[in-house]
Write a protein that holds these residues in place. Structure first.
Motif, PDB file in Angstrom:
ATOM      1  N   ALA A 116     -30.810 -23.605  50.941  1.00  0.00           N
ATOM      2  CA  ALA A 116     -31.744 -24.325  51.818  1.00  0.00           C
ATOM      3  C   ALA A 116     -31.713 -23.744  53.218  1.00  0.00           C
TER       4      ALA A 116
ATOM      5  N   LEU B  61     -35.395 -22.110  53.749  1.00  0.00           N
ATOM      6  CA  LEU B  61     -36.356 -23.108  54.215  1.00  0.00           C
ATOM      7  C   LEU B  61     -36.819 -22.923  55.659  1.00  0.00           C
TER       8      LEU B  61
ATOM      9  N   THR C  51     -39.478 -29.277  56.069  1.00  0.00           N
ATOM     10  CA  THR C  51     -38.373 -29.897  55.339  1.00  0.00           C
ATOM     11  C   THR C  51     -37.039 -29.592  56.017  1.00  0.00           C
TER      12      THR C  51
ATOM     13  N   ALA D 165     -34.284 -32.344  57.626  1.00  0.00           N
ATOM     14  CA  ALA D 165     -32.847 -32.397  57.353  1.00  0.00           C
ATOM     15  C   ALA D 165     -32.049 -32.439  58.650  1.00  0.00           C
TER      16      ALA D 165
ATOM     17  N   CYS E 193     -27.077 -35.217  51.798  1.00  0.00           N
ATOM     18  CA  CYS E 193     -27.737 -33.921  51.943  1.00  0.00           C
ATOM     19  C   CYS E 193     -28.175 -33.384  50.587  1.00  0.00           C
TER      20      CYS E 193
ATOM     21  N   PHE F   2     -32.271 -32.787  49.180  1.00  0.00           N
ATOM     22  CA  PHE F   2     -32.879 -31.559  48.665  1.00  0.00           C
ATOM     23  C   PHE F   2     -33.245 -31.690  47.191  1.00  0.00           C
TER      24      PHE F   2
ATOM     25  N   LYS G 175     -36.534 -33.530  47.277  1.00  0.00           N
ATOM     26  CA  LYS G 175     -37.608 -32.637  47.719  1.00  0.00           C
ATOM     27  C   LYS G 175     -38.022 -31.685  46.601  1.00  0.00           C
TER      28      LYS G 175
ATOM     29  N   ARG H 174     -43.516 -28.577  46.430  1.00  0.00           N
ATOM     30  CA  ARG H 174     -42.359 -28.119  47.205  1.00  0.00           C
ATOM     31  C   ARG H 174     -41.692 -26.953  46.471  1.00  0.00           C
TER      32      ARG H 174
ATOM     33  N   CYS I  93     -38.320 -25.577  47.737  1.00  0.00           N
ATOM     34  CA  CYS I  93     -37.186 -26.428  47.381  1.00  0.00           C
ATOM     35  C   CYS I  93     -36.892 -26.324  45.889  1.00  0.00           C
TER      36      CYS I  93
END
Length: 590
Positions: A433, A437, A444, A448, A474, A478, A481, A487, A490
């Protein structure tokens, strides 16, 4: 060949150890054959071939391949000795073999070892447990012309699977199953074959600086479960203390609940007939012998105490738990990975599946757990620390970060890059991530950060663990998502995790050669069916035809597991191993 691998590594792309091995075995000309003498005296051979090199950079890469291979073998199989057979005229190979004692730090004491040497700490503790200190590990270099032939013993034919007989052993008994993890402990108690009480307890053992901080909570919740199960056995379930059994209960609430429930049980208070548990470390003959996991990092780094003395107290956990079982009872302990395999085997046997090849499983949570159980219910007495195995010799840019930075591929415990700890479990999700990301889905990523599940700590990017542990939130963020339509960035995180799992399959198949080829997957990463499907897609693109099964409701075949599946508050994905631990405890009553 070497130029291609190095170019990928410099582009921060993975260079899988399995791909390097395939290329070297196909085109290499220089023998560097390994023969491992295992704890039981058996010998396994791994006849490596190495290519020629044109410069220091290529020679360094080839050396990293050799070191990683040996490190993986020692982390998984362990050994009394490693013999290297080579051509004595190959001066580069001779020099490489001579470097092993220094690289693996055979001459250093356990506290002084770093990097590759860490696996020898586990190996030494295991040798001490199995041989009473009579054996000492060593490397030997020998002429390939003198290499003896090795006839590796095949698995014993006709082993009788024990799994289908265990569920019936719960009748008439009070049993406890305990799944000790890195972020929580899950417990399940059965009374006369009925699932009576479940309990979840969150903790962060990596922060503990002395053994008592780890042992005392385990003993406290064991006592809590004994009181609760005794009430259920006596027909007094109405006296259960719901506040003490809640996952958010404080120590004070649990202690008050214990006092109240023990008083209510009175003369009906009784010990368990057996306790089965899995612990996230190397377990040999019911003894915790590893001592190099992330969970004990706080103790290892506490200079004020003797770590070996502290760890010895953890090694004695079974003896402490014995106070809560009957005189003829049993405490049965194993690693969480083998427990996952054992659980799958019992449930599949209950469904009438063929269990003649045993089972192989992984747990995907705080770490990658690996389990291998043979058809007779026995667990091979090897370290099986697959989460420590190196699968990636590339991704050079990600080596620059501190291990505690989520962007790092460096192992928390050893500092070595490319180990499965940062690829297939929650740390892999966090790393991917953070890597992808910010460019591919910045919204996204910012969410976070805004939610505090990712945070900047100076130049480091972290998942906070204090004042509140944000690792579970956390991961859940994800995973949610990835399940949202559109997405794709993700979703690709979990496809990539699946690809890593396929590489894990290739590496474990090479090292361990298990009869069982399918993999059952447990843990938080597989409880979301969309994420599991994505991981299967990623694995399939690497190893077509690979078969992986999620430990979800489809695993619920025994009576206890079906009761868990029907439970309003708990899921099979969460508590399956606690149920499996109940059956594992029954092994000690046979």
């Amino acid at each position: 060949m070497l130029e291609t691998f190095l170019q990928r590594a410099k582009e921060d792309l993975p260079v899988y150890l399995t791909d390097v091995r395939a290329a070297f075995q196909a085109h290499g000309t220089r023998p560097f054959h390994l023969q491992l003498t295992l704890y039981d005296g058996a010998v396994k051979q791994f006849p490596l071939l190495l290519p020629g090199t044109k410069n220091g950079e290529e020679a360094e890469f080839v050396a990293s391949y050799v070191y990683a291979t040996i490190y993986n073998l020692l982390s998984s199989l362990g050994a009394v000795r490693v013999d290297i057979y080579l051509d004595p005229r190959d001066t580069a190979a001779v020099k490489l073999a001579a470097s092993l004692d220094e690289v693996f730090q055979t001459g250093l004491a356990k506290p002084a070892r770093t990097g590759y040497g860490k696996c020898l700490n586990v190996n030494e503790r295991t040798l001490a447990a199995l041989t009473g200190g009579r054996e000492r590990f060593c490397f030997r270099t020998l002429d390939v012309a003198d290499e003896p032939a090795v006839c590796e013993t095949a698995a014993a034919a006709g082993a009788q699977p024990v799994f289908s007989s265990l569920p019936a052993m719960t009748a008439g008994r009070m049993l406890l199953g305990m799944d000790v993890g890195g972020t929580d402990i899950k417990l399940a108690a059965s009374v006369d074959g009925r699932l009576s009480v479940c309990k979840e307890f969150d903790w962060f053992p990596a922060s503990f600086t002395e053994a008592a901080q780890l042992i005392d909570p385990i003993l406290l919740i064991t006592r809590l479960m004994r009181a609760a199960a005794s009430l259920c056995a006596a027909g007094k379930a109405g006296a259960l203390d719901a506040a003490a059994l809640d996952k958010h209960a404080s120590f004070d609430e649990m202690q008050r609940g214990i006092a109240a429930m023990e008083a209510a049980a009175g003369s009906s208070l009784r010990n368990f007939d057996a306790i089965g548990l899995c612990f996230p470390d190397v377990v040999i003959r019911n003894r915790i012998v590893g001592g190099e996991t992330y969970k004990t990092r706080g103790m290892r780094e506490n200079a004020a105490l003797d770590y070996e003395a502290q760890f010895a107290k953890i090694t004695g956990l079974n003896s402490a738990l014995a106070a809560y079982v009957t005189a003829n009872g049993a405490v049965m302990n194993t690693n969480d990975g083998p427990m996952a395999a054992f659980t799958a085997a019992v449930e599949m046997a209950a469904a009438g599946a063929d269990v003649s090849h045993g089972f192989f499983a992984h747990t995907l949570g705080t770490e990658l757990g690996t389990g291998w159980v043979l058809p007779d219910g026995s667990i091979p007495e090897i370290p099986l620390e697959v989460y420590n195995c190196i699968i990636d010799l590339g991704s050079f840019a990600q080596k620059q970060y501190d291990p505690n930075d989520v962007r790092s591929i460096n192992n928390f415990n050893t500092g070595l890059p490319g180990t499965l700890q940062k690829y297939t479990c929650q740390s892999g999700v966090f790393r991917l991530a953070a890597k992808h990301l910010p460019q591919l889905d910045p919204g996204t990523f910012q969410q976070a950060l805004d939610a505090g599940i990712l945070a900047w700590d100076g130049a480091r990017l972290i998942v906070p663990t204090a004042p509140k542990d944000m690792r579970k939130p956390c991961l859940e963020f994800f995973m949610a998502k990835a399940a949202e339509p559109g997405r794709e960035s993700c979703a690709d995180i979990f496809r990539q995790i699946g690809e890593y799992l396929a590489v894990t399959w290739q590496e474990t198949d090479y090292m361990l050669r298990p009869e069982a080829k399918d993999r059952s997957l447990f843990g938080r990463l597989v409880k979301n069916p969309v994420c599991f499907r994505l991981m299967c897609e990623g694995a399939e693109r690497r190893v077509p035809g690979i078969r992986q099964y999620a430990a979800d409701g489809s695993l619920a075949n025994t009576a206890l597991m079906r009761q868990l599946e029907a439970h309003p508050d708990y899921t099979v994905a969460q508590f399956a191993q606690a149920i499996g631990a109940i059956y594992y405890g029954c092994l000690g009553l046979r």
